[in-house]
Design an enzyme around this catalytic site. Structure first.
Site, PDB file in Angstrom:
ATOM      1  N   GLY B  62       0.792  -1.227   0.000  1.00 19.65           N
ATOM      2  CA  GLY B  62       0.000   0.000   0.000  1.00 19.65           C
ATOM      3  C   GLY B  62       0.815   1.263   0.000  1.00 19.65           C
ATOM      4  O   GLY B  62       1.814   1.391  -0.698  1.00 19.65           O
ATOM      5  N   SER B  63       0.396   2.184   0.853  1.00 12.52           N
ATOM      6  CA  SER B  63       0.840   3.567   0.783  1.00 12.52           C
ATOM      7  C   SER B  63       2.332   3.771   1.024  1.00 12.52           C
ATOM      8  O   SER B  63       2.935   3.118   1.880  1.00 12.52           O
ATOM      9  CB  SER B  63       0.068   4.367   1.832  1.00 12.52           C
ATOM     10  N   CYS B  64       2.905   4.733   0.296  1.00  9.35           N
ATOM     11  CA  CYS B  64       4.295   5.162   0.515  1.00  9.35           C
ATOM     12  C   CYS B  64       4.428   5.883   1.847  1.00  9.35           C
ATOM     13  O   CYS B  64       5.541   6.167   2.296  1.00  9.35           O
ATOM     14  CB  CYS B  64       4.751   6.116  -0.580  1.00  9.35           C
ATOM     15  N   SER B  65       3.301   6.243   2.466  1.00  9.84           N
ATOM     16  CA  SER B  65       3.341   6.983   3.732  1.00  9.84           C
ATOM     17  C   SER B  65       3.656   6.095   4.920  1.00  9.84           C
ATOM     18  O   SER B  65       3.747   6.587   6.042  1.00  9.84           O
ATOM     19  CB  SER B  65       2.004   7.684   3.985  1.00  9.84           C
TER      20      SER B  65
END
Lengths: 433, 138
Positions: B62-65
């Site tokens: 999922g997210s790069c965050s």
């Protein structure tokens, strides 16, 4: 890593502590991932923009860089922030939280970042070229520019994206390297008639399905219709990067590095082939739909039974394009969002301004649609104002994240189904049974 | 079980109870940053707390965050004691790398084969030694 004179000077602190810190992080990360050198970049997009993604630790890091007079050396666009910069009060955000976002915004503006505040920068003036080396982050955007444009990007983590953007360098690893762009698994679509793939929603479900199946490998997809639009492939891209960690996919006959199956696999023939059927996607959608669980919460709003009642319709993840705004306006014109139901579209301020010029924003607003710019429902204050409510959305990315972040239940639907849900307050009929 | 064949992504030694799953996890959207509780409803560890545990998952997703989340968790002290996985992409490693520079606190990450990871169960004691990983069954 082998450094150029300029890179070594940044590392040695010749240009100040800000560049030095950024370069130290990049050298360490580059060495961890086996990079031998840096590649210069002329185009950057930063992901680490929302307070609810990098918090106080990230804010302090950004302020350290900005206070040491660090400037991005190339045009650099940036992701949504945790507020609508114009209407944050009307959208119910607190002063305290809005100011936390503003601190980060100020740091970025001081560094020379272009305040696009959007997760679809490729629809907002930052359109890379084929083969261009990018310092980009944001999982949907990296997947899109890698795959649909054939530019070269890697899933840079938040804050590493900032370090790369300020140094104008990316370590050469992962999908910057030609061999790593080879397809890994072939997905052949079989048995889909023309009721499929007419809407972003089917692409979202397919993207999530493939993402979950390959995690971080490069999928090759054969059998999507020629009519596949940019917004549809955008939905696929976002969902594949949420269901898994897909950073590059090839659609045979559609994406530039895959004119043929052979080209997508760079001549390699040892790949596995998986068949995807309508039954697989119907099952996948059932898994993403959590709305049936809502009835156990004994929710009842305005006398409606909880099951089938729609609290919120959400379109615009990734940020809606002008074309998507126009499509919704055409569908909802002359009708109105039902009392007891909200309909939000999230988009960039740039697309919103274009929609204003075309009279589209007016139609949406007269129909009771809330257009939120610069931000994202999943990046707003942790007030959980939608807690235990049911969202209808066409986005696989919302289906993945909103249940955890906003504590809501999900019903996925086509764009047309979303509009139906907004004006009736009820679930639309299933498109595929 | 004594494991000699492993990779070091972020160095460090640690000993703690395992929290194990065969499902990949996105830190952004999947974890409450203040407590370390997993909130992804699609994940089989949902409602479990990773703070102070050795989180054993195959991959992140999922997210790069995810990196920003781990960095903040390291600031607050809600981070796992360590991560043991099959492949650790940069999204997992960045938080401890910056955490070490800014706050002087890190989080070791090591990689093992899928066969080894599958044998580790929640509640086992996992110890990262200088030259091995030791797993004691619950």
């Amino acid at each position: 890593m082998e450094l150029t004179v300029y890179e070594q000077e940044m590392l040695d602190g010749k240009y100040g502590e800000g560049y030095q810190l950024a370069m130290e992080v990049l050298v360490q990360m580059g060495e961890l991932y086996g990079a031998k050198r840096f590649l210069p970049v002329r185009n950057a997009h930063i992901d680490a923009a929302a307070y609810t993604t990098i918090w106080d630790a990230g804010t302090e890091f950004l302020e350290f860089l900005a206070d040491h007079d660090v400037k991005v050396p190339q045009p650099t666009t940036i992701n949504p922030i945790s507020r609508d910069i114009v209407h944050w009060k009307e959208l119910g955000q607190s002063e305290d939280f809005a100011m936390k976002s503003k601190r980060m915004e100020d740091a970025y503006i001081k560094m020379g970042v272009i305040p696009t505040w959007t997760c679809a920068p490729y629809q907002c003036g930052n359109l890379p070229k084929f083969g261009e080396i990018l310092s980009w982050s944001e999982s949907n955007a990296v997947n899109f520019v890698n795959s649909v444009i054939g530019a070269r990007a890697e899933r840079l983590p938040d804050l590493m994206d900032v370090c790369c953007a300020v140094c104008g360098r990316v370590p050469e690893y992962g999908h910057y390297i030609t061999e790593n762009r080879r397809g890994d698994v072939l997905f052949r679509l079989e048995g889909f008639d023309d009721t499929w793939f007419n809407d972003m929603f089917d692409y979202s479900v397919l993207g999530y399905y493939i993402g979950e199946a390959v995690i971080n490998k490069n999928p090759v997809i054969d059998g999507l219709p020629e009519s596949t639009s940019i917004d549809q492939i955008k939905a696929f891209s976002a969902a594949a990067a949420s269901g898994g960690a897909v950073c590059l996919f090839h659609v045979v006959g559609y994406t530039p590095e895959a004119p043929t199956i052979d080209a997508a696999f760079q001549g390699w023939t040892g790949y596995e082939t998986k068949i995807v059927t309508p039954a697989d996607l119907i099952e996948m959608k059932r898994k993403l739909d959590t709305a049936h669980q809502a009835k156990h919460k004994e929710l009842s709003i305005d006398g409606h039974p909880a099951e089938g009642h729609v609290d919120m319709v959400l379109i615009g993840c990734p940020h809606a394009s002008f074309v998507e705004l126009q499509q919704v306006a055409d569908l909802i014109k002359g009708r109105h969002v039902k009392d007891g139901t909200e309909f939000w579209i999230t988009t960039s301020r740039t697309q919103y301004d274009l929609a204003c010029r075309a009279g589209i924003a007016e139609i949406l607003s007269e129909s009771g649609v809330t257009i939120a710019c610069d931000t994202c429902v999943m990046e707003l204050e942790e007030g959980n104002r939608w807690e235990h409510q049911t969202f209808v959305t066409n986005s696989g990315k919302v289906a993945q994240y909103a249940p955890g972040i906003n504590h809501v239940f999900i019903k996925m639907a086509s764009t047309e189904g979303c509009v139906h849900a907004a004006v009736t307050g009820q679930f639309p009929e299933e498109v595929h049974k | 079980m004594i494991i000699k064949d492993y990779g070091i992504i972020v160095p460090g030694t640690v000993s703690a109870k395992a929290l194990a799953s065969d499902m990949p996890l996105s830190f952004w959207g999947g974890v409450d940053v203040e407590t370390g509780v997993i909130q992804d409803v699609h994940h089989d560890l949902c409602t479990q707390n990773m703070a102070g545990k050795v989180l054993c998952i195959p991959y992140d997703r999922g997210s790069c965050s995810g990196s920003g989340m781990i960095f903040e968790m390291i600031r607050q002290g809600s981070n796992p004691a360590a991560i043991l996985c099959i492949e650790a992409e940069a999204v997992l490693a960045l938080g401890p790398v910056i955490g070490k520079k800014v706050y002087g606190r890190s989080m070791p990450i090591r990689t093992v084969s899928v066969d080894v990871l599958e044998q580790i169960k929640t509640g086992d004691t996992v110890t990262f030694e200088e030259d091995s990983i030791i797993v004691l069954s619950d």
